[in-house]
Design a protein around this motif. Structure first.
Motif, PDB file in Angstrom:
ATOM      1  N   SER A   4     -66.412 -91.377-101.846  1.00 41.83           N
ATOM      2  CA  SER A   4     -67.085 -90.141-102.237  1.00 41.83           C
ATOM      3  C   SER A   4     -68.577 -90.292-102.045  1.00 41.83           C
ATOM      4  O   SER A   4     -69.116 -91.414-102.073  1.00 41.83           O
ATOM      5  N   VAL A   5     -69.254 -89.155-101.832  1.00 38.72           N
ATOM      6  CA  VAL A   5     -70.708 -89.167-101.686  1.00 38.72           C
ATOM      7  C   VAL A   5     -71.325 -88.107-102.580  1.00 38.72           C
ATOM      8  O   VAL A   5     -70.725 -87.070-102.865  1.00 38.72           O
ATOM      9  N   ASN A   6     -72.548 -88.392-103.021  1.00 43.48           N
ATOM     10  CA  ASN A   6     -73.334 -87.488-103.852  1.00 43.48           C
ATOM     11  C   ASN A   6     -74.506 -87.029-102.995  1.00 43.48           C
ATOM     12  O   ASN A   6     -75.368 -87.827-102.645  1.00 43.48           O
ATOM     13  N   VAL A   7     -74.527 -85.749-102.646  1.00 38.56           N
ATOM     14  CA  VAL A   7     -75.439 -85.241-101.629  1.00 38.56           C
ATOM     15  C   VAL A   7     -76.659 -84.597-102.275  1.00 38.56           C
ATOM     16  O   VAL A   7     -76.541 -83.657-103.078  1.00 38.56           O
TER      17      VAL A   7
ATOM     18  N   VAL B 127     -63.978 -88.196 -96.848  1.00 37.64           N
ATOM     19  CA  VAL B 127     -64.751 -88.629 -98.010  1.00 37.64           C
ATOM     20  C   VAL B 127     -65.064 -87.424 -98.895  1.00 37.64           C
ATOM     21  O   VAL B 127     -65.508 -86.384 -98.397  1.00 37.64           O
ATOM     22  N   ALA B 128     -64.834 -87.544-100.197  1.00 35.35           N
ATOM     23  CA  ALA B 128     -65.074 -86.450-101.130  1.00 35.35           C
ATOM     24  C   ALA B 128     -66.561 -86.136-101.230  1.00 35.35           C
ATOM     25  O   ALA B 128     -67.400 -87.039-101.224  1.00 35.35           O
ATOM     26  N   VAL B 129     -66.877 -84.847-101.347  1.00 36.18           N
ATOM     27  CA  VAL B 129     -68.264 -84.385-101.366  1.00 36.18           C
ATOM     28  C   VAL B 129     -68.643 -83.919-102.763  1.00 36.18           C
ATOM     29  O   VAL B 129     -67.931 -83.132-103.394  1.00 36.18           O
ATOM     30  N   GLY B 130     -69.788 -84.401-103.258  1.00 34.95           N
ATOM     31  CA  GLY B 130     -70.309 -83.972-104.545  1.00 34.95           C
ATOM     32  C   GLY B 130     -71.785 -83.643-104.462  1.00 34.95           C
ATOM     33  O   GLY B 130     -72.481 -84.069-103.526  1.00 34.95           O
TER      34      GLY B 130
ATOM     35  N   ALA C 283     -66.283 -81.410-104.871  1.00 35.76           N
ATOM     36  CA  ALA C 283     -65.365 -82.101-105.773  1.00 35.76           C
ATOM     37  C   ALA C 283     -66.003 -82.509-107.088  1.00 35.76           C
ATOM     38  O   ALA C 283     -65.342 -82.513-108.134  1.00 35.76           O
ATOM     39  N   HIS C 284     -67.287 -82.855-107.064  1.00 38.16           N
ATOM     40  CA  HIS C 284     -67.903 -83.421-108.265  1.00 38.16           C
ATOM     41  C   HIS C 284     -69.406 -83.169-108.266  1.00 38.16           C
ATOM     42  O   HIS C 284     -69.979 -82.744-107.258  1.00 38.16           O
TER      43      HIS C 284
ATOM     44  N   VAL D 169     -65.669 -82.166-111.147  1.00 34.98           N
ATOM     45  CA  VAL D 169     -65.695 -83.319-112.045  1.00 34.98           C
ATOM     46  C   VAL D 169     -67.157 -83.696-112.267  1.00 34.98           C
ATOM     47  O   VAL D 169     -67.937 -83.750-111.307  1.00 34.98           O
ATOM     48  N   LEU D 170     -67.533 -83.951-113.507  1.00 29.15           N
ATOM     49  CA  LEU D 170     -68.894 -84.392-113.795  1.00 29.15           C
ATOM     50  C   LEU D 170     -68.916 -85.908-113.927  1.00 29.15           C
ATOM     51  O   LEU D 170     -68.119 -86.488-114.670  1.00 29.15           O
TER      52      LEU D 170
END
Length: 219
Positions: free
Chosen positions: A25-28, A52-55, A101-102, A135-136
């Motif tokens: 996952s990545v936090n953008v 890869v999940a995107v947040g 996603a988050h 999701v937090l």
């Protein structure tokens, strides 16, 4: 889950491309401390291509300070800022055929909210306006994570492979020695300790329990 904060600095694009082959996952960065429409689209498309999940990675609105300074903002203004940042990434993701996603706060906002439930609730309020099903993500065992859950969000406790810890479970401030792991070997050893034993060795040698669902490695 292994996550990374991305889309923050143009000179790290090559590093991020390699990370996307490893993380899940990545936090953008979405405009608060860094990032713009072009960088968000680049990262989201690359993440989607690799599964890869995107947040979203919102922060205090502080590009000059890279989001590493606490801004004395009223909580209602902060909620508006967080909502705007998250919505920007949400819309880019949707245009790229990806799902948000988050949400994981960045920098000073993350660290301050970890100890301030009212600040964490302001973050949750902002996210609820634009991405109520996200999701937090918050520091494992912190007041922030508890406040997110009380606000009705699914949550994921986070730990850090490459950051130092204090005996109370907080992160060692970047201004102090030991804030960052000096080598890949040290970071890998800490990641394994968290994953296998649920603990880190904090400053001074104390062993601190960490119940994490996701591990962060910085680009």
């Amino acid at each position: 889950d292994l996550n990374a904060d991305v889309g923050e600095l143009p000179e790290l694009e090559r590093v991020e491309e390699e990370l996307l082959g490893v993380v899940t996952s990545v936090n953008v960065a979405c405009g608060g401390h860094a990032g713009d429409a072009a960088s968000m689209e680049r990262v989201v498309r690359a993440a989607r291509a690799r599964g890869v999940a995107v947040g979203a990675h919102p922060s205090y609105p502080d590009r000059e300070g890279f989001g590493r300074r606490v801004l004395p903002m009223p909580h209602d203004e902060l909620a508006v800022s967080v909502a705007g940042q998250v919505a920007a990434l949400r819309d880019v993701a949707a245009a790229c055929g990806a799902r948000l996603a988050h949400v994981k706060p960045h920098g000073a906002l993350y660290n301050a909210a970890a100890k301030d439930p009212a600040l964490a609730r302001a973050i949750a309020t902002g996210v609820a306006r634009v991405a109520p099903h996200a999701v937090l993500v918050g520091l494992a065992g912190s007041a922030m994570l508890a406040a997110f859950a009380e606000a009705g969000f699914a949550v994921a406790g986070e730990a850090f492979a490459d950051r130092g810890y204090e005996p109370d479970g907080s992160l060692t401030p970047r201004s102090r020695p030991g804030a960052l792991k000096a080598s890949a070997e040290e970071a890998a050893a800490q990641a394994l300790s968290i994953a296998l034993r649920g603990e880190v060795v904090a400053a001074g040698g104390a062993r601190v329990a960490v119940d994490a669902k996701t591990l962060c490695v910085h680009s």
